[in-house]
Design a protein around this motif. Structure first.
Motif, PDB file in Angstrom:
ATOM      1  N   LEU A 240       1.197  -1.056  -0.006  1.00 28.63           N
ATOM      2  CA  LEU A 240      -0.103  -0.114   0.049  1.00 28.63           C
ATOM      3  C   LEU A 240       1.025   1.186   0.276  1.00 28.63           C
ATOM      4  N   SER A 241       2.150   1.171  -0.135  1.00 23.98           N
ATOM      5  CA  SER A 241       2.851   2.905  -0.246  1.00 23.98           C
ATOM      6  C   SER A 241       3.163   2.474  -2.178  1.00 23.98           C
ATOM      7  N   TYR A 242       3.628   3.110  -2.721  1.00 26.72           N
ATOM      8  CA  TYR A 242       3.630   3.729  -4.109  1.00 26.72           C
ATOM      9  C   TYR A 242       5.433   3.422  -4.859  1.00 26.72           C
ATOM     10  N   GLN A 243       4.928   3.104  -5.631  1.00 27.46           N
ATOM     11  CA  GLN A 243       5.982   3.336  -5.931  1.00 27.46           C
ATOM     12  C   GLN A 243       6.540   4.616  -7.416  1.00 27.46           C
ATOM     13  N   TRP A 244       7.433   5.340  -6.698  1.00 24.68           N
ATOM     14  CA  TRP A 244       7.415   6.311  -7.824  1.00 24.68           C
ATOM     15  C   TRP A 244       9.208   6.283  -8.354  1.00 24.68           C
ATOM     16  N   MET A 245       8.414   7.155 -10.080  1.00 23.64           N
ATOM     17  CA  MET A 245       9.423   7.114 -10.861  1.00 23.64           C
ATOM     18  C   MET A 245       9.211   8.543 -11.616  1.00 23.64           C
ATOM     19  N   ILE A 246      10.942   8.726 -12.406  1.00 21.58           N
ATOM     20  CA  ILE A 246      10.420   9.844 -13.186  1.00 21.58           C
ATOM     21  C   ILE A 246      10.389   8.994 -14.787  1.00 21.58           C
ATOM     22  N   PRO A 247       9.560   9.281 -14.846  1.00 28.57           N
ATOM     23  CA  PRO A 247       8.633   8.617 -16.133  1.00 28.57           C
ATOM     24  C   PRO A 247       9.394   8.744 -17.748  1.00 28.57           C
ATOM     25  N   ALA A 248      10.370   7.839 -18.458  1.00 28.99           N
ATOM     26  CA  ALA A 248      11.336   8.103 -19.906  1.00 28.99           C
ATOM     27  C   ALA A 248      10.017   8.318 -20.872  1.00 28.99           C
ATOM     28  N   TYR A 249       8.711   7.569 -20.665  1.00 33.96           N
ATOM     29  CA  TYR A 249       7.870   7.810 -21.720  1.00 33.96           C
ATOM     30  C   TYR A 249       6.552   7.334 -20.813  1.00 33.96           C
ATOM     31  N   ILE A 250       5.060   7.433 -21.082  1.00 35.54           N
ATOM     32  CA  ILE A 250       4.019   7.505 -20.892  1.00 35.54           C
ATOM     33  C   ILE A 250       3.466   6.354 -21.254  1.00 35.54           C
ATOM     34  N   PRO A 251       3.327   4.895 -20.403  1.00 33.74           N
ATOM     35  CA  PRO A 251       2.700   3.862 -21.115  1.00 33.74           C
ATOM     36  C   PRO A 251       0.780   4.094 -21.653  1.00 33.74           C
ATOM     37  N   PRO A 252       1.305   3.976 -23.445  1.00 31.07           N
ATOM     38  CA  PRO A 252       0.014   3.512 -23.607  1.00 31.07           C
ATOM     39  C   PRO A 252      -1.720   3.244 -23.085  1.00 31.07           C
ATOM     40  N   VAL A 253      -0.896   2.656 -22.326  1.00 26.55           N
ATOM     41  CA  VAL A 253      -2.720   2.204 -21.159  1.00 26.55           C
ATOM     42  C   VAL A 253      -3.169   3.509 -20.308  1.00 26.55           C
ATOM     43  N   LEU A 254      -2.082   4.042 -19.964  1.00 27.31           N
ATOM     44  CA  LEU A 254      -2.396   5.283 -19.373  1.00 27.31           C
ATOM     45  C   LEU A 254      -3.222   6.306 -20.303  1.00 27.31           C
ATOM     46  N   LEU A 255      -2.773   6.690 -21.285  1.00 26.49           N
ATOM     47  CA  LEU A 255      -3.425   8.369 -22.005  1.00 26.49           C
ATOM     48  C   LEU A 255      -4.976   7.622 -22.309  1.00 26.49           C
ATOM     49  N   LEU A 256      -5.181   6.470 -21.515  1.00 25.49           N
ATOM     50  CA  LEU A 256      -6.855   5.901 -22.057  1.00 25.49           C
ATOM     51  C   LEU A 256      -7.432   6.082 -21.060  1.00 25.49           C
ATOM     52  N   LYS A 257      -6.590   6.683 -19.823  1.00 19.56           N
ATOM     53  CA  LYS A 257      -7.356   6.262 -18.349  1.00 19.56           C
ATOM     54  C   LYS A 257      -8.188   7.214 -17.986  1.00 19.56           C
ATOM     55  N   SER A 258      -8.770   7.222 -17.172  1.00 26.75           N
ATOM     56  CA  SER A 258      -9.662   8.890 -16.506  1.00 26.75           C
ATOM     57  C   SER A 258      -9.259   8.108 -15.345  1.00 26.75           C
ATOM     58  N   TRP A 259      -8.595   9.716 -14.675  1.00 24.53           N
ATOM     59  CA  TRP A 259      -8.567   9.744 -13.700  1.00 24.53           C
ATOM     60  C   TRP A 259      -9.043  11.071 -12.642  1.00 24.53           C
ATOM     61  N   HIS A 260      -8.866  11.393 -11.646  1.00 20.83           N
ATOM     62  CA  HIS A 260      -9.561  12.267 -10.753  1.00 20.83           C
ATOM     63  C   HIS A 260      -8.610  12.444 -10.137  1.00 20.83           C
ATOM     64  N   LYS A 261      -9.050  13.379  -8.888  1.00 23.05           N
ATOM     65  CA  LYS A 261      -8.249  14.016  -7.451  1.00 23.05           C
ATOM     66  C   LYS A 261      -8.388  13.135  -7.012  1.00 23.05           C
ATOM     67  N   VAL A 262      -6.676  13.106  -6.321  1.00 23.03           N
ATOM     68  CA  VAL A 262      -6.567  12.429  -4.575  1.00 23.03           C
ATOM     69  C   VAL A 262      -6.007  13.614  -3.970  1.00 23.03           C
ATOM     70  N   LYS A 263      -5.749  12.828  -2.540  1.00 19.82           N
ATOM     71  CA  LYS A 263      -4.506  13.811  -2.078  1.00 19.82           C
ATOM     72  C   LYS A 263      -3.281  13.531  -2.292  1.00 19.82           C
ATOM     73  N   LYS A 264      -2.236  14.212  -2.418  1.00 16.08           N
ATOM     74  CA  LYS A 264      -0.932  14.295  -2.328  1.00 16.08           C
ATOM     75  C   LYS A 264      -0.368  13.887  -1.678  1.00 16.08           C
ATOM     76  N   SER A 265       0.344  12.782  -2.240  1.00 17.96           N
ATOM     77  CA  SER A 265       1.727  11.614  -1.181  1.00 17.96           C
ATOM     78  C   SER A 265       2.575  13.113  -0.939  1.00 17.96           C
ATOM     79  N   GLU A 266       3.214  12.953   0.427  1.00 21.12           N
ATOM     80  CA  GLU A 266       5.103  13.783   1.104  1.00 21.12           C
ATOM     81  C   GLU A 266       5.930  13.399  -0.040  1.00 21.12           C
TER      82      GLU A 266
END
Length: 267
Positions: A240-266
């Motif tokens: 339940l933690s997030y693995q963060w990365m600076i993406p070299a590219y955006i996977p195409p599957v993410l471009l097709l998803k719907s997004w919504h606002k959430v609380k920011k991580s520290e």
């Protein structure tokens, strides 16, 4: 047992010569015979430089950390020197390749011909990991993954070295019951993310909102800026933690998803 992962507070380094061996695939084979130091520069200085992160994904140490670890891992790792303006740094070429995957318990992706295509989840047979091991790779993922043991973490903790994230754990006592409970909690966390979503946005609109300071999520995926204003992409892990990365590219599957606002991580 842990993945060797840098945290978001470690120094980040940029390679300058993309024709150098540093930019090649580190698959466990020795490189020290033909190695010459190559120039690298600091991309982001950040808080810690014990384990700098080379943005092409290679693990590194500074000279002080190397001095401590070398007696323990000299048979498992090659310390290959780098040329940096301020620090004495070494990239780690892990040459210790173990055949220790528990294929019965691992979640394996296969090609149409039945051959191995990847792991959705890897489980280790701890009886096949020799006593006294600190660092190793497995042949199937040798170019992208380094694993470290509790012995490695003990040295890090004892010397108060900083810059690593030990959240991805492989436990010899990880029973099927624990595995099922972890999956239940993970599924519940994803359900909570989806239940509490408000207005939904396409990727391009969501990306603009991220630049304005919002955090956006879609299922296990999250994106936001860190405290330095860098765009980061995160994936929710089973702990339940997030693995963060600076993406070299955006996977195409993410471009097709719907997004919504959430609380920011520290981060």
């Amino acid at each position: 047992m842990y993945d060797l992962i840098n945290n978001d507070n470690c120094m980040e380094l940029q390679i300058l010569d993309w024709d150098h061996e540093l930019a090649s695939r580190f698959n466990g084979e020795s490189k020290k015979k033909n190695w010459t130091p190559t120039k690298i520069k600091t991309l982001y200085k950040k808080k810690y430089n014990d384990f700098p992160r080379i943005i092409i994904g290679k693990p590194a140490m500074n000279a002080n950390v190397k001095k401590v670890f070398e007696p323990f891992v000299s048979d498992e790792v090659e310390f290959l020197p780098l040329a940096h303006d301020e620090l004495e740094l070494y990239v780690l070429n892990v040459t210790n390749i173990l055949d220790c995957v528990d294929w019965e318990r691992s979640d394996v992706r296969r090609k149409s011909d039945g051959s191995w295509a990847g792991f959705d989840k890897v489980v280790f047979d701890f009886s096949k990991i020799p006593h006294g091991t600190y660092m190793f790779k497995i042949k199937e993922t040798a170019t992208v993954e380094v694993y470290v043991t509790d012995l490695f973490k003990k040295v890090v903790d004892e010397h108060k070295f900083k810059g690593l994230n030990f959240s991805v754990v492989y436990d010899s006592e990880f029973t099927q019951e624990k595995e099922e409970e972890q999956q239940r909690l993970y599924d519940a966390a994803l359900e909570e993310i989806e239940l509490n979503k408000g207005q939904e946005y396409c990727y391009d609109d969501a990306r603009e909102l991220v630049d304005q300071g919002e955090a956006m999520a879609s299922g296990p995926w999250k994106m936001q800026l860190n405290q330095h204003g860098q765009f980061l992409q995160g994936e929710l892990l089973k702990d339940l933690s997030y693995q963060w990365m600076i993406p070299a590219y955006i996977p195409p599957v993410l471009l097709l998803k719907s997004w919504h606002k959430v609380k920011k991580s520290e981060i």
